[in-house]
Design a protein around this motif. Structure first.
Motif, short mmCIF file in Angstrom:
data_model
loop_
_atom_site.label_atom_id
_atom_site.label_comp_id
_atom_site.label_asym_id
_atom_site.label_seq_id
_atom_site.Cartn_x
_atom_site.Cartn_y
_atom_site.Cartn_z
N UNK A 62 0.87 -1.17 0.00
CA UNK A 62 0.00 0.00 0.00
C UNK A 62 0.90 1.22 0.00
N UNK A 66 1.23 0.79 -5.05
CA UNK A 66 0.14 -0.20 -4.90
C UNK A 66 -0.22 -0.82 -6.25
N UNK A 67 -0.02 -0.05 -7.33
CA UNK A 67 -0.40 -0.55 -8.65
C UNK A 67 0.78 -1.08 -9.45
N UNK A 76 1.58 -11.43 -9.90
CA UNK A 76 1.46 -10.26 -9.02
C UNK A 76 0.48 -10.53 -7.89
N UNK A 77 0.87 -10.09 -6.70
CA UNK A 77 -0.03 -10.17 -5.54
C UNK A 77 0.04 -8.83 -4.82
N UNK A 78 -1.10 -8.21 -4.68
CA UNK A 78 -1.17 -6.92 -3.97
C UNK A 78 -1.66 -7.21 -2.56
N UNK A 79 -1.06 -6.55 -1.59
CA UNK A 79 -1.31 -6.95 -0.19
C UNK A 79 -1.67 -5.77 0.71
N UNK A 80 -2.00 -6.08 1.95
CA UNK A 80 -2.39 -5.06 2.93
C UNK A 80 -1.16 -4.26 3.39
N UNK A 81 -1.46 -3.11 3.96
CA UNK A 81 -0.42 -2.18 4.40
C UNK A 81 0.51 -2.82 5.43
N UNK A 83 2.08 -5.67 5.38
CA UNK A 83 2.07 -7.12 5.58
C UNK A 83 2.80 -7.90 4.48
N UNK A 86 4.89 -10.96 5.43
CA UNK A 86 4.12 -12.14 5.86
C UNK A 86 3.59 -12.87 4.64
N UNK A 87 3.04 -12.11 3.70
CA UNK A 87 2.50 -12.71 2.48
C UNK A 87 3.63 -13.38 1.68
N UNK B 62 -2.17 -12.81 7.24
CA UNK B 62 -1.57 -12.37 5.98
C UNK B 62 -0.71 -13.46 5.35
N UNK B 63 -0.16 -14.32 6.17
CA UNK B 63 0.53 -15.49 5.63
C UNK B 63 -0.49 -16.39 4.92
N UNK B 92 -9.39 -8.39 3.55
CA UNK B 92 -8.56 -8.45 2.34
C UNK B 92 -8.74 -9.79 1.61
N UNK B 207 -3.53 -11.02 -7.95
CA UNK B 207 -4.43 -11.02 -6.81
C UNK B 207 -4.44 -9.61 -6.26
#
Lengths: 468, 354
Positions: A62, A66-67, A76-81, A83, A86-87, B62-63, B92, B207
């Protein structure tokens, strides 16, 4: 005079046309002079050069980037602020052959996501983080960042960052360098063309480290944000070079001796235990025991209950076992509810037991009044205290702890003495079922022997003293 | 199926999950859910899967987002306070349409509350405790057998709808032991062509949960909404126990439903016309079934370990046709069958007087 031919070709790892972008599909959404555009190019070029476009997964955060998935022709994987680490951890573990590049800004990584980056680095996760430090929150319009410099003005520090209010900027590379985990840490800057060439090299080295399974790799890029800084692109770049690098020194901070993460080997086939049919068929006589077992924590209260339930299952009955549970520490009281029934067990809670097994006096006092009239009470003690005795229940009191010590040599076998007494008094369950349950729940041969001695002792003592 | 084995509810969840093809578990310890993580830590490495104890529930969820993005069947488990921390991530996951399974083994709240069973997580799990217009699929087991079976179902539904699915069970269902028969085979996991796997075939996949244009986000939210409507049509599950002809219908889930079965049996023994409707899916809620019962039943009593959360859905289903009352205990206390029966009898007598 030598001739120069400008080369302007778009990296293969960028889309030829940014079709995911709603409009203006030939240009990025970044401002003129923004560092993101440059770093995107460096990453795309590294992906090209390393030949990993099909394996690459870019994680966008974020913030202004973000884009990133508008541009990168990779997974591509867009994730939370905050995190992204972790992803990235879970993606890399799920797909070890993928090359996972996590892209984060300073607010994302060094404020809201501090825990995630620190722990991913400490675990030495084998992915690459590109950290864009422009000392400001760009997308939200110029608020203080954890990396804003002392005195730097922002919309939330209108008088400049104060050491008395906001404290000092975070030096992420140096913090991560305190950890044993990371394989590669480098800080670079976009302060001039030479610095950009170093940045390109660093990004490539970091991704290469991941490809070599060397572990966590991290590149911090000091990056201009001309729009929010209120500078023109040239002045912004100069500020990176002249001011930011004073606070954030450049260079390779960690390049651990090469050792590599092992390649996982497929484990041997695994199956859960399949169990066995019950030892015995359901008895003809209806059975409905509602049992409460209670005592001090550590007296084997829960195990005694579990033995009864397991033996009940072996005897063809419907069973349930419900513990009192709480903080995982010894002492205090403990109890469990056990139901043994020839019908399907409805509620596993035993409020009014027809068998109370009290391994100590507080438990007796707590539950005696709940026993159903006509029910049985088994108490580990010389006698039911006169002040709480009831005439409408059948009570058996024996000093089982001393019996356990005398016969089995261990007070911990008190629960098995109790089981022997209860079995002898009620013939609650067939002996073969109890024996089977003991074998499946007590794994130590030594304890199995001790517990059998205790069980027999309880049974004999009941016969001698109480049989009428 | 295997022969029945005496196992804890929490153990049944882990085995059910692994048999359903779960190969990644990310979690953070919390009573009374920790046995699920401990089981996953024991079994998953033996199957080449991943178990990782995260630095927080925020990281864990988030994992899960990462593992789900990469196309693995993956899960976590927690309880009240940890579920609260996971709400951002769940929003999310729902927004990015990622399937995963979350087991919430509830305890008392608010705040640290205590470790005993309570059903105060209903709102945050069933109504969506995170931001935005999303729903979780919510399954509520009332036995150890269902802990295994509904966990497997949760994975199926999560994949079918590409949406998070939650096993909502209280501390008692998680901590108690009952005989459970498990599937004797590992389920086949459906191919996930949408996942991002770092392969040439999946290179075009992405995603995301961000849709900056209003029209684009509206299209997305409407698409999510249509999934929730489809779930309401196709996935409602409940158990009716002597409910069809009952004058007084009790409604409860989890451990409460087990107590209510005893209450119904005892009440029927006394000649009282009492039945039970036990929602197995809390979202989608069995509203039509309750609505149908409200045509002839005289009264509904929701029994909950909360000050009244599920009862709101019962009221919405009954639509004012018949009175809906709440009988509740909180703080980790669980009502006895006798307590509920006394309340029910007082209501039946009222009906007789009327």
């Amino acid at each position: 005079m030598p001739e120069y031919r400008p080369v302007q070709e778009r990296s293969r790892s960028f889309f030829p046309l940014f079709e995911r972008k709603p409009d203006n599909q030939n240009a990025t959404h970044y401002c003129p002079g923004c560092g993101h555009g440059i770093v995107h190019k460096l990453i795309a070029r590294a992906i090209d050069d390393l030949g990993i476009q099909d394996r690459a997964i870019l994680i966008s955060p974020v913030g202004c980037s973000v884009f990133a998935y508008f541009y990168f022709d990779t997974g591509n994987v867009q994730v939370a602020h905050g995190r992204a680490p972790a992803v990235a951890t879970a993606i890399k573990r799920a797909r070890p052959d993928a090359i996972v590049i996590s892209y984060q800004g300073d607010g994302d990584l060094a404020a809201i996501g501090t825990a995630e980056i620190l722990h991913a680095a400490a675990r030495d996760e084998n992915f690459t983080t590109i950290f864009i430090n422009n000392a400001i929150y760009g997308m939200t319009g110029g608020q203080l960042a954890p990396t804003s410099m002392v005195g730097q003005k922002s919309t939330t520090t209108p008088a400049g960052r104060s050491i008395w209010n906001e404290g000092y900027p975070l030096h992420v590379c140096e913090v991560l360098n305190t950890l044993d985990g990371p394989a590669y840490i480098e800080r670079v800057a976009l302060g001039d063309n030479k610095m950009i060439l170093y940045a390109a090299k660093a990004i490539r080295a970091a991704i290469q480290a991941q490809m070599d399974r060397r572990g966590f790799s991290f590149v911090e890029v000091l990056s201009p944000c001309p729009t929010v800084w209120g500078k023109d692109p040239v002045a912004a770049q100069q500020w990176v070079r002249d001011e930011m690098t004073k606070v954030y020194p450049l260079g390779v901070i960690r390049d651990r001796d090469p050792w590599t993460h092992p390649i996982p080997v497929p484990p041997p086939p695994f199956a859960f235990p399949s169990g066995a049919p019950p030892l015995l068929a359901k008895p003809d006589e209806p059975v409905d025991y509602r049992i409460k077992v209670a005592g001090f924590g550590g007296q084997g209260v829960l195990l005694l209950g579990e033995l009864l339930a397991e033996a009940g299952l072996q005897a063809g009955l419907s069973v349930s076992w419900l513990p009192s549970y709480g903080p995982e520490m010894r002492s205090g009281t403990s109890h469990c509810h056990v139901r043994l029934s020839s019908e399907e067990v409805d509620s596993p809670l035993v409020t009014n037991p027809n068998v109370l097994i009290a391994l100590n006096e507080p438990s007796l006092r707590k539950f005696l009044h709940t026993v159903e009239p006509g029910g049985w009470v088994f108490f580990n003690g010389d006698a039911i205290p006169a002040d709480c005795a009831r005439a409408d229940v059948r009570a058996v009191a024996l000093p089982m702890t001393s019996l356990a010590v005398q016969t089995a040599g261990d007070a911990k076998a008190t629960n098995m003495v109790m089981l022997g007494v209860v079995q002898q008094a009620l013939h609650l369950l067939p002996a073969a079922a109890v024996d089977q349950a003991m074998h499946s729940l007590i794994h130590s041969e030594r304890w199995l022997a001790i517990d059998h001695m205790a069980l027999n002792a309880g049974s004999h003592r009941y016969q001698e003293r109480c049989h009428v | 199926m295997t022969h029945k084995q005496l196992v804890k509810g929490n153990e049944a969840v882990v085995r059910g999950a692994i048999l359903a093809g779960c190969r990644a578990f990310y979690g953070y310890p919390i009573t009374p859910a920790s046995e699920i993580a401990e089981g996953a830590a024991r079994y998953l490495p033996q199957l080449g899967g991943t178990f990782l104890q995260a630095e927080s529930e925020t990281a864990a969820i988030n994992m899960l987002y990462g593992a789900a993005s990469a196309g693995l069947r993956s899960m976590t488990a927690s309880s009240g306070p940890g579920m609260s921390l996971m709400q951002e991530g769940i929003s999310y996951l729902a927004g990015a349409e990622l399937p995963c399974v979350i087991a919430d083994i509830t305890r008392g709240g608010p705040g640290l509350g205590n470790l005993n069973p309570e059903q105060g997580d209903y709102f945050q799990v069933v109504k969506g405790g995170g931001h935005g217009c999303y729903r979780n699929i919510v399954l509520a087991p009332d036995s150890c057998q269902e802990m295994a079976d509904l966990t497997a179902l949760a994975f199926e539904l999560a994949d079918k709808y590409r949406n998070p699915a939650v096993i909502l069970a209280d501390g008692y269902i998680g901590q108690m032991m009952e005989p459970v028969a498990f599937s004797s085979e590992f389920s086949a996991v459906p191919e996930k062509n949408w996942a991002v796997k770092g392969t040439p075939q999946t290179r075009p996949n992405f995603v995301t949960s961000i849709h900056l244009e209003a029209d684009a986000l509206e299209r997305h939210v409407r698409a999510l909404e249509s999934k929730y409507i489809a779930m309401g049509r196709d996935e409602v599950r409940y158990e009716a126990f002597h409910a069809d002809d009952a004058e007084v219908v009790l409604v409860g889930y989890g451990i409460v439903a087990r107590i209510l079965k005893q209450v119904v049996t005892q009440a029927r023994g006394l000649g009282l016309s009492v039945g039970l409707l036990r929602p197995i899916t809390l979202f989608p809620f069995p509203s039509l079934a309750l609505g149908a019962l409200s045509r002839h039943a005289s009264r509904f009593i929701a029994v909950e370990l909360s000050t009244g959360q599920m009862v709101e859905d019962v009221r919405l289903a009954v639509e004012g046709r018949k009175p809906v009352e709440l009988f509740s205990r909180v703080g980790g206390n669980v009502p006895t069958a006798a307590e509920v029966l006394t309340f029910v009898r007082s209501r039946v007598q009222e009906l007789c007087h009327a």
